[in-house]
Motif scaffolding. Structure first.
Motif, mmCIF file in Angstrom:
data_model
loop_
_atom_site.group_PDB
_atom_site.id
_atom_site.type_symbol
_atom_site.label_atom_id
_atom_site.label_comp_id
_atom_site.label_asym_id
_atom_site.label_seq_id
_atom_site.Cartn_x
_atom_site.Cartn_y
_atom_site.Cartn_z
ATOM 1 N N SER A 186 -7.417 -44.909 26.171
ATOM 2 C CA SER A 186 -5.988 -45.346 25.619
ATOM 3 C C SER A 186 -5.717 -46.850 26.136
ATOM 4 O O SER A 186 -5.639 -47.084 27.316
ATOM 5 N N PRO A 187 -4.739 -47.384 25.306
ATOM 6 C CA PRO A 187 -4.540 -48.562 25.766
ATOM 7 C C PRO A 187 -3.319 -48.880 26.906
ATOM 8 O O PRO A 187 -2.688 -47.706 27.011
ATOM 9 N N ARG A 188 -3.392 -49.802 27.832
ATOM 10 C CA ARG A 188 -2.727 -49.934 28.959
ATOM 11 C C ARG A 188 -1.258 -49.880 28.510
ATOM 12 O O ARG A 188 -0.274 -49.300 29.030
ATOM 13 N N HIS A 189 -0.756 -50.738 27.294
ATOM 14 C CA HIS A 189 0.306 -50.786 27.091
ATOM 15 C C HIS A 189 0.362 -50.688 25.280
ATOM 16 O O HIS A 189 -0.629 -51.198 24.674
ATOM 17 N N SER A 190 1.226 -49.854 24.792
ATOM 18 C CA SER A 190 1.255 -49.746 23.246
ATOM 19 C C SER A 190 2.865 -49.734 22.905
ATOM 20 O O SER A 190 3.622 -49.129 23.584
ATOM 21 N N THR A 191 3.229 -50.253 21.860
ATOM 22 C CA THR A 191 4.489 -50.392 21.478
ATOM 23 C C THR A 191 4.679 -50.032 19.966
ATOM 24 O O THR A 191 3.761 -50.691 19.191
ATOM 25 N N SER A 192 5.722 -49.515 19.394
ATOM 26 C CA SER A 192 5.972 -49.378 18.073
ATOM 27 C C SER A 192 7.417 -49.647 17.793
ATOM 28 O O SER A 192 8.159 -49.249 18.560
ATOM 29 N N MET A 193 7.794 -49.925 16.618
ATOM 30 C CA MET A 193 9.124 -50.416 16.285
ATOM 31 C C MET A 193 9.392 -49.930 14.848
ATOM 32 O O MET A 193 8.349 -50.100 13.970
ATOM 33 N N LEU A 194 10.552 -49.328 14.449
ATOM 34 C CA LEU A 194 11.039 -49.014 12.959
ATOM 35 C C LEU A 194 12.241 -49.409 12.864
ATOM 36 O O LEU A 194 13.319 -49.169 13.703
ATOM 37 N N LEU A 195 12.491 -50.359 11.869
ATOM 38 C CA LEU A 195 13.882 -50.746 11.361
ATOM 39 C C LEU A 195 14.039 -50.194 10.085
ATOM 40 O O LEU A 195 13.161 -50.645 8.995
ATOM 41 N N MET A 196 15.137 -49.382 9.680
ATOM 42 C CA MET A 196 15.501 -49.029 8.409
ATOM 43 C C MET A 196 16.816 -49.684 8.178
ATOM 44 O O MET A 196 17.806 -49.536 8.770
ATOM 45 N N ARG A 211 19.356 -48.686 11.206
ATOM 46 C CA ARG A 211 18.750 -47.847 12.207
ATOM 47 C C ARG A 211 17.546 -48.410 12.959
ATOM 48 O O ARG A 211 16.816 -49.165 12.073
ATOM 49 N N LEU A 212 17.450 -48.216 14.083
ATOM 50 C CA LEU A 212 16.275 -48.987 14.756
ATOM 51 C C LEU A 212 15.779 -47.839 15.868
ATOM 52 O O LEU A 212 16.428 -47.335 16.363
ATOM 53 N N MET A 213 14.386 -47.897 16.060
ATOM 54 C CA MET A 213 13.868 -46.988 16.804
ATOM 55 C C MET A 213 12.506 -47.922 17.458
ATOM 56 O O MET A 213 11.876 -48.778 16.770
ATOM 57 N N LEU A 214 12.415 -47.821 18.726
ATOM 58 C CA LEU A 214 11.518 -48.370 19.787
ATOM 59 C C LEU A 214 10.732 -47.449 20.359
ATOM 60 O O LEU A 214 11.508 -46.827 21.253
ATOM 61 N N ASN A 215 9.509 -47.306 20.539
ATOM 62 C CA ASN A 215 8.587 -46.534 21.272
ATOM 63 C C ASN A 215 7.652 -47.334 22.035
ATOM 64 O O ASN A 215 7.138 -48.574 21.839
ATOM 65 N N VAL A 242 4.294 -43.692 31.724
ATOM 66 C CA VAL A 242 5.450 -43.411 31.336
ATOM 67 C C VAL A 242 5.739 -43.890 30.054
ATOM 68 O O VAL A 242 5.021 -44.822 29.399
ATOM 69 N N GLU A 243 6.570 -43.008 29.041
ATOM 70 C CA GLU A 243 6.638 -43.458 27.840
ATOM 71 C C GLU A 243 8.046 -43.079 27.287
ATOM 72 O O GLU A 243 8.818 -42.141 27.988
ATOM 73 N N TYR A 244 8.588 -43.872 26.243
ATOM 74 C CA TYR A 244 10.057 -43.714 25.986
ATOM 75 C C TYR A 244 10.253 -44.023 24.569
ATOM 76 O O TYR A 244 9.540 -44.648 23.750
ATOM 77 N N THR A 245 11.269 -43.406 24.241
ATOM 78 C CA THR A 245 11.813 -43.685 22.792
ATOM 79 C C THR A 245 13.357 -44.063 22.794
ATOM 80 O O THR A 245 14.224 -43.225 23.389
ATOM 81 N N TRP A 246 13.732 -45.334 22.170
ATOM 82 C CA TRP A 246 15.137 -45.758 22.120
ATOM 83 C C TRP A 246 15.470 -45.759 20.666
ATOM 84 O O TRP A 246 14.713 -46.324 19.798
ATOM 85 N N TRP A 284 23.824 -40.974 23.769
ATOM 86 C CA TRP A 284 25.267 -41.617 23.674
ATOM 87 C C TRP A 284 25.652 -41.890 22.659
ATOM 88 O O TRP A 284 25.655 -42.933 21.819
ATOM 89 N N LYS A 285 26.921 -40.841 22.156
ATOM 90 C CA LYS A 285 27.446 -40.700 20.863
ATOM 91 C C LYS A 285 28.282 -41.917 20.742
ATOM 92 O O LYS A 285 28.407 -42.422 19.692
ATOM 93 N N ASP A 286 29.107 -42.283 21.404
ATOM 94 C CA ASP A 286 29.971 -43.403 21.500
ATOM 95 C C ASP A 286 29.085 -44.749 21.069
ATOM 96 O O ASP A 286 30.028 -45.670 20.317
ATOM 97 N N TRP A 287 28.340 -44.851 21.787
ATOM 98 C CA TRP A 287 27.285 -46.210 21.305
ATOM 99 C C TRP A 287 26.419 -45.926 20.173
ATOM 100 O O TRP A 287 25.492 -46.914 20.071
ATOM 101 N N ARG A 288 26.250 -44.835 19.797
ATOM 102 C CA ARG A 288 25.368 -44.509 18.733
ATOM 103 C C ARG A 288 23.893 -44.722 19.178
ATOM 104 O O ARG A 288 23.151 -45.383 18.233
ATOM 105 N N MET A 289 23.594 -44.442 20.212
ATOM 106 C CA MET A 289 22.251 -44.572 20.827
ATOM 107 C C MET A 289 21.792 -43.323 21.736
ATOM 108 O O MET A 289 22.529 -42.417 21.940
ATOM 109 N N GLY A 290 20.335 -43.354 21.623
ATOM 110 C CA GLY A 290 19.809 -42.435 22.227
ATOM 111 C C GLY A 290 18.373 -42.814 23.224
ATOM 112 O O GLY A 290 18.027 -43.857 22.656
ATOM 113 N N LEU A 291 18.125 -42.373 23.992
ATOM 114 C CA LEU A 291 17.040 -42.503 24.916
ATOM 115 C C LEU A 291 16.337 -41.335 25.437
ATOM 116 O O LEU A 291 17.029 -40.453 25.889
#
Length: 700
Positions: free
Chosen positions: A603-613, A561-565, A548-552, A507-514
């Motif tokens: 493997s863990p039932r839930h795992s999350t990572s985050m990166l802020l630049m 810049r923000l990334m959430l997995n 299910v897994e995702y990257t936002w 979604w370029k207008d929102w500068r966002m991807g999923l």
């Protein structure tokens, strides 16, 4: 742990590297910024999935791209740490167990042999390390990585057996971007002392070269009295890209890495009084890897080329020590620990042809052959020399009959002198709903063959003296030799069938991807080492993994810049009747429960990572990473309790005239100590405490 140091040799090499620099050339900063508009602009082009350069929304499975800015911002000092930023991946630092990188679990082997790892197309699987990847001897400096493409899903159709759960393709910096010399250092607590020298230049009329020399030192995690660890490594790496004509190019690379660290079996020391387990004492493990590669490419047309690649790898490991058992002295045997004392060699040749047979199709096809040789020390295996030969053909077809549809069909067929023949297909259909939204449906089958040791690695524990040192007679040696491992020449390859639904939003207008991946993975014959004295690898379990897994990603402002997995997984496991009636029948209920939990909680039932630049005033650059991991088991005898971890990095790039560089401060585990590995029979976690270091880089 006393470590052999090689400073004099490396100082001489440093002089050679400086002499190789091209005089008067302006240096290229290691952390060169990319155009900010590229971060959430068009989806990246990837080549690791089908071997065809494709936009991410046209690829047949999910792929995560970590560029050099993200790698630097992660604050990772060790390469395996970077993969915490990929959904579904787990890792832990080297301690008394070698560092591991796992995708969706199934990690009972020391070197996690279910993820193919490539460096510039060269496989890092080793016959010495049980056909797995030893992260301690990966011959690449993290500063030399341009980007990493992580294929999340089986990719045997492109890379053959053992590209089982995924592929990590590490792509190094183009030598044309390296000019002059760069010198950097890290100094911090826990004995962190690193020095890296990189230099490069242009060969007039031929091409470009890059040299890297790196020395890393640390004292490891805090010694709590029952074990010891620490790691020293020395790396030399070379890459040269030569251009002979408009159509012909040649890429040459050569590398050598040597490491010394504590032996993995030291974790059992707390079971016995004193500093070490007499049946498996703490001892130093020395390892080394030498790798060479030549890759020739000829451009035939604008959309067609031919490539020919040859690679050679030589690995070496020695962790021998004396153990005492039953009143006799033995040389320790490491067969069940993931590697064998001795040497492993690999020769590999591969050819591929990429072209467009029709206007709406592209095809890449080719084949390869490799020979693996395992030369074990006589104290490791009965048959001290094992060879295997593997031949493979592959093909991937991309079909785009309409703007709204991309189809991919891939297949690989392989013949293995030890594991037999296997064919791995993959098919996918990508529906482009519009320029910003794509849905993907895919199915793939992959195989993982066992190691050379699994098929032919008979091993004996052979005593050489009484506990008081009295030499044994030949008759005593024969009488007291202990079978340790029995080969299984009929071991079937593990099979994996994967179904997935993917979604990509750009979604370029929102500068966002999923990027979302919904999947089911089924393994009807997961293999395990049956520890029944002697050990043997056998098919033991039926596994099903749903998740299910995702990257936002989001770039709300140019400097931010923000990334959430996140990954949500559910694993089911059941024993095969053939295992319960055979190799595992001797196990009690508690042992069988441990094996069952090992699979279900791998493997863990839930795992999350985050990166802020975040770019700050005065040219400062701030990055923060966060990780949240649920309970999981690394092996049947080790686990990790839920934890959270935060790392931070603050950097200041600078330039004074012709000299540039960066000064930075990095802290790992800012929120305090936590455990990332615990042996079930240990009273103490391997505690990851706060580690901080200052970095200085000068580009000359």
């Amino acid at each position: 742990m006393e470590v052999v140091r090689k400073n004099n040799k490396h100082m001489q090499m440093a002089g050679l590297l400086l002499a190789a620099a091209t005089g008067g050339a302006a240096s290229q900063a290691w952390g060169q910024e990319q155009d900010e508009s590229l971060y959430f602009g068009s989806l990246p082009v990837v080549a690791s999935v089908s071997r065809l350069p494709q936009r991410q929304d046209e690829a047949p499975t999910s792929v995560t791209v970590l560029d050099r800015d993200m790698i630097k911002a992660s604050g990772a000092r060790d390469l395996n740490d970077v993969f915490r930023l990929v959904p579904g991946f787990q890792t832990y630092p080297n301690n008394t167990d070698t560092a591991r990188v796992s995708y969706h679990g199934l990690t009972d082997e020391d070197f996690s042999p279910r993820i193919q790892v490539l460096i510039d197309g060269r496989s890092q699987y080793s016959p010495l390390f049980r056909s797995g990847v030893n992260w301690a001897v990966l011959p690449v400096a993290i500063e030399d990585i341009e980007r990493i493409e992580v294929v999340r899903g089986p990719n045997a159709a492109s890379y053959g057996s053992n590209a089982f759960l995924g592929v990590i393709n590490i792509i190094t910096v183009d030598p044309a971007l390296v000019r002059g010399a760069s010198l950097s250092t890290n100094i911090g607590n826990q004995g962190v002392r690193d020095t890296t020298l990189r230099t490069g230049g242009k060969l007039d009329g031929i091409g470009d070269v890059r040299f890297t020399l790196q020395q890393k030192r640390d004292t490891g995690l805090t010694n709590r009295g029952d074990w010891t660890d620490g790691s020293n490594s020395d790396l030399f790496d070379f890459r040269g890209d030569l251009q002979f004509s408009d159509r012909d190019s040649l890429q040459l690379s050569a590398s050598r890495i040597e490491t010394d660290m504590a032996h993995p079996k030291g974790r059992y020391a707390q079971m016995y009084p004193g500093p070490s387990n007499p049946e498996s004492p703490i001892r130093e493990l020395s390892q080394a890897s030498t790798q060479l590669q030549a890759m020739w490419r000829r451009s035939l047309q604008a959309d067609s080329d031919v490539q020919l690649r040859y690679a050679y790898t030589s690995d070496w490991a020695d962790g021998r020590a004396t153990m005492s058992k039953g009143g006799y002295l033995y040389t320790t045997n490491n067969v069940s620990n993931g590697y064998v004392d001795g040497r492993g060699y690999r020769h590999e040749i591969e050819a591929q042809h990429n072209f467009a047979p029709f206007a709406d199709t592209r095809l890449v096809w080719g084949g390869g052959w490799r020979q693996d040789t395992l030369e074990a020390l006589p104290t490791s295996l009965v048959n001290t020399r094992i060879q295997r030969r593997v031949g493979r053909v592959f093909g991937n077809l991309e079909w785009k009959p309409a703007r709204w549809f991309t189809g991919n069909l891939g297949i690989s067929s392989e013949n293995d002198s030890l594991a037999g023949s296997h064919t791995s297909p993959r098919v996918s259909a990508n529906f482009h709903l519009n320029d910003q939204n794509t849905v993907r449906l895919a199915y793939a089958r992959a195989y993982r063959s066992g190691s050379a040791v699994d098929y032919q690695g008979n091993a004996l524990g052979i005593p050489y003296a009484l506990a008081n040192g009295t030499p044994l007679t030949p008759a005593q040696v024969t009488a007291k030799s202990i079978p340790i491992y029995i080969a299984n020449p009929n071991l079937p390859a593990e099979q994996l069938d994967t179904w997935e639904i993917g979604y990509l939003g750009d979604w370029k207008d929102w500068r966002m991807g999923l990027d979302v991946r919904l999947f089911t993975e089924q393994i009807p014959n997961r293999t395990l080492i049956a520890y029944n004295g002697p050990d043997q690898t056998v098919p033991a379990q039926k596994i099903r993994i749903d998740g299910v897994e995702y990257t936002w990603k989001w770039q709300p402002f140019n400097p931010t810049r923000l990334m959430l997995n996140q990954a949500l997984l559910y694993t089911q496991a059941s024993f095969l009747p053939s295992a319960l009636d055979g190799p595992l029948q001797h196990l009690n209920a508690s042992s069988l429960t441990n094996l069952d939990l090992m699979a279900k909680q791998a493997s863990p039932r839930h795992s999350t990572s985050m990166l802020l630049m975040q770019k700050l005033p005065l040219g400062l650059e701030l990055s923060v990473t966060g990780y949240w991991v649920d309970y999981m088991k690394w092996t049947r005898n080790s686990s990790v309790l839920p934890y959270s971890r935060f790392d931070g990095r603050l950097g200041y790039p600078f330039r004074w005239g012709a000299t540039g560089g960066e000064i930075a401060f990095t802290t790992q585990s800012m929120n305090g100590p936590h455990g990332e590995f615990k042996a079930n029979n240990s009273s103490t976690d391997r505690i990851v405490e706060r580690r901080s270091w200052v970095s200085l880089r000068l580009d000359l």
